[in-house]
Structure formats: C-alpha cells, structure tokens
Design an enzyme around this catalytic site. Structure first.
Site, PDB file in Angstrom:
ATOM      1  N   LYS A  40       0.836  -1.209   0.000  1.00 16.88           N
ATOM      2  CA  LYS A  40       0.000   0.000   0.000  1.00 16.88           C
ATOM      3  C   LYS A  40       0.874   1.263   0.000  1.00 16.88           C
ATOM      4  CE  LYS A  40      -1.938  -1.215   3.888  1.00 16.88           C
ATOM      5  NZ  LYS A  40      -1.213  -2.478   4.145  1.00 16.88           N
ATOM      6  N   ARG A 117      -9.170   1.107   9.452  1.00 13.88           N
ATOM      7  CA  ARG A 117      -8.694  -0.255   9.668  1.00 13.88           C
ATOM      8  C   ARG A 117      -9.694  -1.106  10.415  1.00 13.88           C
ATOM      9  NH1 ARG A 117      -2.856   0.495   9.352  1.00 13.88           N
ATOM     10  NH2 ARG A 117      -1.940  -1.563   9.435  1.00 13.88           N
ATOM     11  N   ARG A 156      11.851  -5.907   3.957  1.00 16.04           N
ATOM     12  CA  ARG A 156      11.630  -4.452   3.858  1.00 16.04           C
ATOM     13  C   ARG A 156      12.692  -3.668   4.634  1.00 16.04           C
ATOM     14  NH1 ARG A 156       5.921  -1.994   5.145  1.00 16.04           N
ATOM     15  NH2 ARG A 156       6.135  -3.165   7.084  1.00 16.04           N
ATOM     16  N   ARG A 189      11.896  -2.043  10.246  1.00 23.61           N
ATOM     17  CA  ARG A 189      10.857  -1.632  11.192  1.00 23.61           C
ATOM     18  C   ARG A 189      10.752  -2.640  12.332  1.00 23.61           C
ATOM     19  NH1 ARG A 189       5.560   0.065   7.792  1.00 23.61           N
ATOM     20  NH2 ARG A 189       4.588  -1.195   9.407  1.00 23.61           N
ATOM     21  N   ARG A 200       0.031  -8.859  13.495  1.00 23.99           N
ATOM     22  CA  ARG A 200      -0.542  -7.893  12.534  1.00 23.99           C
ATOM     23  C   ARG A 200      -1.471  -8.600  11.549  1.00 23.99           C
ATOM     24  NH1 ARG A 200       4.727  -5.489  10.275  1.00 23.99           N
ATOM     25  NH2 ARG A 200       3.393  -4.311   8.858  1.00 23.99           N
TER      26      ARG A 200
HETATM   27  P1  AP5 Z   1       4.915  -1.632   1.642  1.00 23.94           P
HETATM   28  O1  AP5 Z   1       4.570  -0.731   0.495  1.00 23.94           O
HETATM   29  O2  AP5 Z   1       5.719  -1.065   2.758  1.00 23.94           O
HETATM   30  O3  AP5 Z   1       3.600  -2.385   2.178  1.00 23.94           O
HETATM   31  P2  AP5 Z   1       2.391  -1.845   3.050  1.00 23.94           P
HETATM   32  O4  AP5 Z   1       1.165  -2.507   2.545  1.00 23.94           O
HETATM   33  O5  AP5 Z   1       2.400  -0.348   3.104  1.00 23.94           O
HETATM   34  O6  AP5 Z   1       2.793  -2.496   4.428  1.00 23.94           O
HETATM   35  P3  AP5 Z   1       2.771  -1.917   5.898  1.00 23.94           P
HETATM   36  O7  AP5 Z   1       3.457  -2.978   6.729  1.00 23.94           O
HETATM   37  O8  AP5 Z   1       3.325  -0.523   5.985  1.00 23.94           O
HETATM   38  O9  AP5 Z   1       1.273  -1.906   6.187  1.00 23.94           O
HETATM   39  P4  AP5 Z   1       0.664  -1.939   7.554  1.00 23.94           P
HETATM   40  O10 AP5 Z   1      -0.741  -1.667   7.184  1.00 23.94           O
HETATM   41  O11 AP5 Z   1       0.920  -3.148   8.337  1.00 23.94           O
HETATM   42  O12 AP5 Z   1       1.469  -0.800   8.357  1.00 23.94           O
HETATM   43  P5  AP5 Z   1       1.136   0.707   8.729  1.00 23.94           P
HETATM   44  O13 AP5 Z   1       2.370   1.475   8.588  1.00 23.94           O
HETATM   45  O14 AP5 Z   1      -0.098   1.191   8.080  1.00 23.94           O
HETATM   46  O15 AP5 Z   1       5.671  -2.899   1.014  1.00 23.94           O
HETATM   47  C1  AP5 Z   1       6.196  -3.919   1.869  1.00 23.94           C
HETATM   48  C2  AP5 Z   1       7.553  -4.397   1.294  1.00 23.94           C
HETATM   49  O16 AP5 Z   1       7.307  -5.071   0.053  1.00 23.94           O
HETATM   50  C3  AP5 Z   1       8.540  -3.273   0.973  1.00 23.94           C
HETATM   51  O17 AP5 Z   1       9.835  -3.730   1.243  1.00 23.94           O
HETATM   52  C4  AP5 Z   1       8.372  -3.040  -0.537  1.00 23.94           C
HETATM   53  O18 AP5 Z   1       9.553  -2.539  -1.148  1.00 23.94           O
HETATM   54  C5  AP5 Z   1       8.027  -4.443  -1.026  1.00 23.94           C
HETATM   55  N1  AP5 Z   1       7.115  -4.434  -2.145  1.00 23.94           N
HETATM   56  C6  AP5 Z   1       6.076  -3.590  -2.364  1.00 23.94           C
HETATM   57  N2  AP5 Z   1       5.451  -3.914  -3.503  1.00 23.94           N
HETATM   58  C7  AP5 Z   1       6.119  -5.018  -3.996  1.00 23.94           C
HETATM   59  C8  AP5 Z   1       5.950  -5.829  -5.153  1.00 23.94           C
HETATM   60  N3  AP5 Z   1       4.985  -5.598  -6.028  1.00 23.94           N
HETATM   61  N4  AP5 Z   1       6.792  -6.882  -5.349  1.00 23.94           N
HETATM   62  C9  AP5 Z   1       7.794  -7.152  -4.468  1.00 23.94           C
HETATM   63  N5  AP5 Z   1       8.017  -6.388  -3.356  1.00 23.94           N
HETATM   64  C10 AP5 Z   1       7.179  -5.347  -3.135  1.00 23.94           C
HETATM   65  O19 AP5 Z   1       0.760   0.534  10.286  1.00 23.94           O
HETATM   66  C11 AP5 Z   1       1.732   0.116  11.228  1.00 23.94           C
HETATM   67  C12 AP5 Z   1       1.068  -0.063  12.592  1.00 23.94           C
HETATM   68  O20 AP5 Z   1       0.518   1.191  13.049  1.00 23.94           O
HETATM   69  C13 AP5 Z   1      -0.115  -1.047  12.647  1.00 23.94           C
HETATM   70  O21 AP5 Z   1       0.300  -2.374  12.810  1.00 23.94           O
HETATM   71  C14 AP5 Z   1      -0.883  -0.500  13.881  1.00 23.94           C
HETATM   72  O22 AP5 Z   1      -0.264  -0.902  15.073  1.00 23.94           O
HETATM   73  C15 AP5 Z   1      -0.710   0.999  13.746  1.00 23.94           C
HETATM   74  N6  AP5 Z   1      -1.792   1.639  12.986  1.00 23.94           N
HETATM   75  C16 AP5 Z   1      -1.648   2.344  11.825  1.00 23.94           C
HETATM   76  N7  AP5 Z   1      -2.820   2.821  11.416  1.00 23.94           N
HETATM   77  C17 AP5 Z   1      -3.737   2.412  12.334  1.00 23.94           C
HETATM   78  C18 AP5 Z   1      -5.146   2.578  12.452  1.00 23.94           C
HETATM   79  N8  AP5 Z   1      -5.832   3.270  11.533  1.00 23.94           N
HETATM   80  N9  AP5 Z   1      -5.768   2.015  13.506  1.00 23.94           N
HETATM   81  C19 AP5 Z   1      -5.098   1.315  14.418  1.00 23.94           C
HETATM   82  N10 AP5 Z   1      -3.766   1.100  14.368  1.00 23.94           N
HETATM   83  C20 AP5 Z   1      -3.088   1.655  13.333  1.00 23.94           C
END
Ligand code: AP5
Length: 262
Positions: A40, A117, A156, A189, A200
């Site tokens: 994402k 979420r 990552r 991370r 997660r």
């Molecule tokens: P990446 O683009 O980083 O993936 P992502 O979907 O953004 O993954 P996240 O882990 O950031 O999502 P998340 O929802 O768990 O975390 P968030 O930061 O929102 O890609 C991942 C890897 O794959 C990278 O290395 C990339 O280079 C590679 N890649 C990408 N596309 C690829 C492809 N096509 N082919 C091969 N490789 C590829 O949230 C973190 C934490 O914050 C949560 O766990 C929670 O504790 C908290 N939080 C955040 N928002 C909320 C909310 N609204 N409510 C409650 N808690 C929340």
C-alpha cells in the site's frame, strides 16, 4: 513527478505547515486497503506521483510520534500496541485523522493508507467526510497471498528520515542500506519481526478484512491483484481508477516504469 508543493510535514504536524499540491485534473479521494506488506505504501508513493494527490499514512504518524520526548499516556499506549503488532485504539487513530481534517480538504485530494482499519474507523471517516462536505471516490483493495506478505515484510528496509520504502531484493537502494533520496542509513521496522507480523496478520483478518464488504456494499470497492512488480500493480491501479465513470476527466498517464528498482 510529485510536485515540491506536497509537504508531508503538513500531515505529520496536523496541518500547521502549508502544503499547496497541484492535482492533475480533478482531486482523487481514495482509500488503500490490504494486508500488511501488500504494498500500500509503495503504491501510494507511485500513485501520488501520477495523480498529484497527498499520501496520508496513519502508520507514518505513529512512527513519527515515536520521537516525541514526552508522549501522553494515550500515545504511549498506542506506541506499545504498535510495537506488539496490535491495532492502536480506534479513538486515538480517529482523533489523529480528525485533527488533520485540513489534509482531507486538500485540493489535491488524498490517498489514505492504513486508515480506516476497523468498522468503527470506517464509520468515523464517513462522518468526518460528511461534515467536510466531501465523499470518498474509491477504495482500492490490494490482494496478495500470505506467503508473499511474509517475503515482502521480512525484506523491507525503510528510511527513518524521509520514510522511503525499499526491499533488499525487489527494490534495493543504489548503495546497500543507504537511502537513495537522503543518504540516511536504512532500518528494519521493529514491527517487521516475525512475532509482530503474526499479530498484525491476525489483526488484519479480524478487523480490517471485513471492511472490503463494507465498501463493496457502498459501491466503492475495487479489487487489485497485488502481484507482479510495483510498476505493473501501479498500472493496474490506474486502469481501475480510469474505468470509473466519475473519473472521466482523469488526465494522468499510466507509466511503464515508475522508478529505480520498480
Ligand atoms: P509496503 O509498500 O511497505 O507495504 P504496506 O502494505 O504499506 O505495508 P505496511 O506494513 O506498511 O502496512 P501496515 O498496514 O501493516 O502498516 P502501517 O504502517 O499502516 O511494502 C512492503 C515491502 O514489500 C517493501 O519492502 C516493498 O519494497 C516491497 N514491495 C512492495 N510492492 C512489492 C511488489 N509488487 N513486489 C515485491 N516487493 C514489493 O501501520 C503500522 C502499525 O501502526 C499497525 O500495525 C498498527 O499498530 C498501527 N496503525 C496504523 N494505522 C492504524 C489505524 N488506523 N488504527 C489502528 N492502528 C493503526
């Protein structure tokens, strides 16, 4: 290319910093859904460059908040939950977004990544947007297998300064472990540890996956297979966006190759 007027600090600092984006055509108001590691953040970065929208990530807000010297008890609890891989309390997440309503009103539109979420957050977002006289255009639901998620998250690497995201094999930096953009040393991370990834994924299955049905009922959901290179997935995303009748004035162009390592 993303214009220099996009200022991520406006989002991180609750809109107290000016940001003057230049949308390409009409503003797009999109939510990106999908499991952890679906890509994402990667797609948000690429879509931002192509559509001229702002990337609003709640995960980045929490990561930035880690630097606060005197966090409130609510923020400390939120950061502890995040470290364990659990979701932060709805009221904390919703309040952070509500405080940033100026970013939602932005004339460049927005790409919400990581919010909503839960069902409660989705309903809260509907209420915030109604109060602002806005509505969501589309929800892109990125679909990918668990096996691929684990491979993506374990490789990552992230820049702690400019937040650019890399992967050790599929999207490596030009110089190992150094950010192409700002030269900082890349980090892993702390919620990408295997035990946090497991938690997660459970949180995603229990709380976030049901949002697909919520947005499908509202007629806003489109599914995007998140397999292939980031550039291929970007083009797939742009095709589904372009296919919406409400985006008839879309003026961007799908890109063949979106950037280094794509
Ligand atoms: P990446 O683009 O980083 O993936 P992502 O979907 O953004 O993954 P996240 O882990 O950031 O999502 P998340 O929802 O768990 O975390 P968030 O930061 O929102 O890609 C991942 C890897 O794959 C990278 O290395 C990339 O280079 C590679 N890649 C990408 N596309 C690829 C492809 N096509 N082919 C091969 N490789 C590829 O949230 C973190 C934490 O914050 C949560 O766990 C929670 O504790 C908290 N939080 C955040 N928002 C909320 C909310 N609204 N409510 C409650 N808690 C929340």
């Amino acid at each position: 290319m993303m214009t220099s007027q996009h200022n991520q600090a406006a989002w991180l600092q609750a809109g107290s910093v000016p940001c003057e984006p230049m949308p390409y055509g009409r503003p797009y108001r999109l939510v990106l859904l999908g499991p952890p590691g679906a890509g994402k953040g990667t797609q948000a970065e690429l879509l931002t460059r192509t559509l001229g929208t702002c990337h609003l990530s709640t995960g980045e807000l929490f990561r930035a908040a880690k630097c606060e010297t005197n966090p409130s008890p609510a923020l400390r609890a939120a950061l502890d939950a995040m470290h364990r891989g659990e979701l932060v309390a709805d009221e904390v997440a919703v309040e952070l977004v509500r405080e940033r309503s100026r970013c939602l009103c932005c004339r460049g539109g927005f790409l919400l990544d990581g919010f909503p979420r839960t069902l409660a957050q989705a309903e809260a977002l509907d209420g915030i947007l109604t109060d602002l006289g806005l509505s969501l255009d589309l929800v892109l639901n990125y679909e990918v297998s668990l096996e691929e998620v684990v491979a993506r998250l374990s490789g990552r690497r992230t820049c702690p300064v400019c937040q650019k995201v890399y992967h050790v094999t599929t999207r490596p930096p030009r110089v190992e472990d150094i950010c192409d953009g700002c030269g900082a040393a890349l980090v892993q991370r702390d919620d990408d540890r295997p035990e946090s990834i497991r938690v997660r994924m459970q949180a995603y299955e229990a709380s976030t996956r049901p949002l697909a049905a919520y947005y499908a009922r509202a007629g806003k959901l489109v599914s995007v297979p998140a397999v292939g290179t980031p550039g291929e997935i970007l083009n797939r995303s742009l095709q589904v966006i372009k296919a919406q009748p409400s985006f008839a004035t879309w003026s961007g162009q799908p890109v063949g190759k979106a950037g280094p390592g794509d």
